[in-house]
Structures are given as C-alpha cells and as structure tokens.
Design a protein around this motif. Structure first.
Motif, mmCIF file in Angstrom:
data_model
loop_
_atom_site.group_PDB
_atom_site.id
_atom_site.type_symbol
_atom_site.label_atom_id
_atom_site.label_comp_id
_atom_site.label_asym_id
_atom_site.label_seq_id
_atom_site.Cartn_x
_atom_site.Cartn_y
_atom_site.Cartn_z
ATOM 1 N N GLU A 96 0.880 -1.178 0.000
ATOM 2 C CA GLU A 96 0.000 0.000 0.000
ATOM 3 C C GLU A 96 0.918 1.229 0.000
ATOM 4 O O GLU A 96 1.649 1.463 0.964
ATOM 5 C CB GLU A 96 -0.903 -0.028 1.260
ATOM 6 N N GLU A 97 0.855 1.976 -1.080
ATOM 7 C CA GLU A 97 1.838 3.067 -1.221
ATOM 8 C C GLU A 97 1.671 4.182 -0.180
ATOM 9 O O GLU A 97 2.613 4.920 0.104
ATOM 10 C CB GLU A 97 1.833 3.634 -2.642
ATOM 11 N N THR A 98 0.472 4.233 0.450
ATOM 12 C CA THR A 98 0.259 5.280 1.461
ATOM 13 C C THR A 98 1.155 5.065 2.693
ATOM 14 O O THR A 98 1.300 5.971 3.513
ATOM 15 C CB THR A 98 -1.237 5.336 1.840
ATOM 16 N N PHE A 99 1.776 3.885 2.823
ATOM 17 C CA PHE A 99 2.734 3.701 3.919
ATOM 18 C C PHE A 99 3.928 4.655 3.784
ATOM 19 O O PHE A 99 4.683 4.848 4.721
ATOM 20 C CB PHE A 99 3.222 2.253 4.005
ATOM 21 N N GLU A 100 4.071 5.253 2.596
ATOM 22 C CA GLU A 100 5.147 6.239 2.426
ATOM 23 C C GLU A 100 4.754 7.628 2.932
ATOM 24 O O GLU A 100 5.496 8.592 2.752
ATOM 25 C CB GLU A 100 5.563 6.315 0.955
#
Ligand code: LMR
Length: 359
Positions: free
Chosen positions: A128-132
């Motif tokens: 999940e790219e929002t972990f960045e």
C-alpha cells in the motif's frame, strides 16, 4: 553489490512477485504445519497454566539497536508480556537484524517464521503506497501530530490495509525526524545535495526527494549501510539522529545536516493467521502490552535524541549544520513538488485525516 537493489521500480516489481508467491504458499500450506515451527505454533503449545495463559513463544525481530526508541519499546513489550502471562508467554527479541534483515523480514512474517517485525513504514509500500506518508516532505509537524494521526482513524485505516496480505498492523512506533549525513560537503542548501549518492530505506517518494535536489538515491538494507558508506559505494544517507549515533555513522561520515525533512516511523506487523488463532485472552494481553510498549517508545524519543546529538557533538567526528529558518525554507521550497505530486496519488481519505490530525 549483494543486498543493494538499485531503483524502486525493480524493487516494487519484486515485492509484487514475492507478494503473489507468498499468498499462494499461504493458501497451500496452513500455518499449523508451517516449517514444523512448534515454538510459535499455537496449536502445539496451547495448555492450561496457573496464570491461565496458553504456552507460547513469540519471536520479535527488528534491525535497529536495543538503545533506540524501537529497541526499548520491544524490550518493554517482552517484559510486560512475560510478567503479565506469569511466564507462560515468552518473547524472544532479536535486534540489529540478527534474525532477519530488511530484505527478508516481511516474507518471514508472512510465512510465520517470525511473529512480529517492526519495519520502517515505507518498507511496506509495495503493498500500500500510502505507507510512504511519513516520507512526504515536512508532512508531520511534531510528535503530537504523528500521535494524533497514528492513533486516529487514518492511521488505523492504513494499518488495516495489510490484512489482505496475510499480515496485521498492530501499532505505529516512532523513530524520529530524518537528517542527512555525507562525507563530501557541508550541506546547508538543497543545491549542496546535488551529485551526492544517498542511501535511503527505499520508496518512490524519498527517492524523488533526492532526485529533485539533483542527487541519486539507492535503497540499501539498514544493516549493510555502514559498510556501503565505509566502502564509498555511497556518499551519504538519511536517518533519525538516534540511528545515526547508534550505527556509528560518524566513523565514516564527515557532515551532518539537521534537515528534519521527513519522518522515520515504524509499523509493528504480525502474521494475521497466527494472531487470529490466538486465544482471546492472549490477544487481549498482547494488545495491552503493545499499547504500553508504544507509549514507552514515544516517551523515549526526545530523551534519546537529546543524548544522541550530545554524543555526536562531544565525539566531534561530524561537523553539524543546524539550519536557520530561512535555510529550512529553501529545502521546503525545493522539494515541495514531491509533496504536491504524491499527496494527490495516495489514499485521499488517509491523507486528509493526516492533515486534519495536525490542526
Ligand atoms: C532504515 O532502514 O533506515 C530504518 O528503517 C532502520 C530502522 O529500522 O530503524
């Protein structure tokens, strides 16, 4: 060089492939039979005891030193679980990548070879790219802002995205705001970063931050970073002040600039199937201990940061640049396009909740 993966695209593809194959494996081989790992099999270890807790052994693996917010929080978790369970539940803590490093810890938890890992949130961005989100430049103002987001709906929504990958996010733990070290130049302006080869923990956002400043960035496993700096494979790296001190980067770096340009924050991750198979009473105990361990980490950050910066100053190995407000503004201006681009690409509900948490 072994362990060094250049380019996030390649890394992301590998993560996706690993993700698919692990999911297929998980479907084929249920956990109870997983690798004959009796110590961590709840089926094998269940049993009555004086304290009424099932017998259980939990492996917890992380890559940082013991004397860091993460290291101390992990030890607190061990202490609480072992004492509250009357010794029925054992937590074996493996720090400094002794058991698993960045390159294999996620696969290990998915396979239930380890029950708890605590990677930098960005290391989960292949799922999940929002972990960045923590790498969005200057996104989080201070510790209070981070806590409000992490404990609130936005943070919990983000952790829940791991469920479909056979994992469960238990909490966020703090590391610290990130700063830049290198052995080439005293950095007090974004233009000084130009041309540097910088190690990051990986992820598209942080890599673009460096690209935007004209530098090149490389993902290198944390426990291989000192050696890469020593060999000159890279010129610099970015990390929390506590990691910079405990990893002894001053031995191989001349300059430290206190940029606070992004945040290093961890997600505490367990194997979902293993967790779901625990007795409710055990889950309750672990949840309570996790909450207290989270608080321990949070309570340690400021103290450890102060101690670390004092130590770095007294050793005198790195020249320290403390940016003026004006200089910090120049960094903000330079990397703002990365924020603007990625804040729109990530999960909008979570981004909005993160922004609201700072109000
Ligand atoms: C890093 O890789 O820079 C950090 O995430 C290491 C850590 O876990 O503290």
């Amino acid at each position: 060089m072994r362990g060094i993966e250049r380019g996030f695209t390649k890394n992301k593809k590998l993560m996706n492939i690993a993700k698919m194959s692990l999911l297929s494996l998980a479907l084929l081989f249920p956990l109870a039979g997983c690798g004959g790992n009796e110590a961590s099999s709840t089926e094998a270890a269940k049993g009555d005891s004086d304290a009424g807790y099932q017998k259980l052994s939990i492996k917890l693996s992380h890559v940082a030193s013991d004397n860091t917010p993460k290291g101390l929080a992990a030890l607190k978790f061990k202490e609480l679980v072992e004492s509250e369970s009357g010794g029925n539940i054992e937590v074996k803590v493996y720090p400094s990548g002794q058991l698993y490093g960045d390159n294999d810890e996620i696969e290990a938890v998915q396979a239930n070879n380890v029950q708890i890992i605590i990677p930098s949130a960005a290391k989960l961005s292949g799922f999940e790219e929002t972990f960045e989100i923590f790498d969005l430049p200057f996104m989080f103002k201070n510790e209070e802002h981070l806590r409000a987001f992490e404990d609130g709906e936005g943070g919990q929504e983000l952790l829940a995205t791991l469920d479909e990958y056979g994992m469960k996010g238990l909490s966020f733990w703090p590391n610290g705001f990130k700063h830049i070290t290198n052995n080439k130049v005293a950095v007090d302006d974004p233009s000084d970063v130009k041309g540097l080869k910088v190690r990051t923990h990986g992820g598209q956002i942080i890599n673009e931050v460096y690209e935007t400043m004209g530098a090149s960035s490389t993902k290198i496993a944390f426990n291989e970073t000192y050696q890469a700096l020593q060999l000159g494979t890279i010129d610099g790296q970015e990390n929390s002040i506590v990691n910079i001190e405990t990893q002894k980067y001053g031995e191989v770096q001349n300059h430290l600039t206190l940029t606070s340009h992004a945040r290093s924050e961890y997600a505490v991750v367990t194997n979902k199937q293993w967790w779901d198979g625990l007795e409710p009473k055990t889950q309750e105990l672990l949840t309570k201990a996790m909450k207290e361990a989270t608080n321990e980490g949070r309570n340690q950050v400021e103290k450890l940061e102060t101690e670390a910066i004092e130590k770095i100053k007294s050793e005198g190995k790195m020249a320290i640049v403390e940016l003026t407000d004006e200089q910090k503004e120049a960094f903000k201006q330079a990397i703002q396009p990365v924020f603007d681009k990625w804040a729109q690409k990530m999960n909008q509900d979570i981004i909005n909740k993160a922004i609201e948490a700072g109000n």
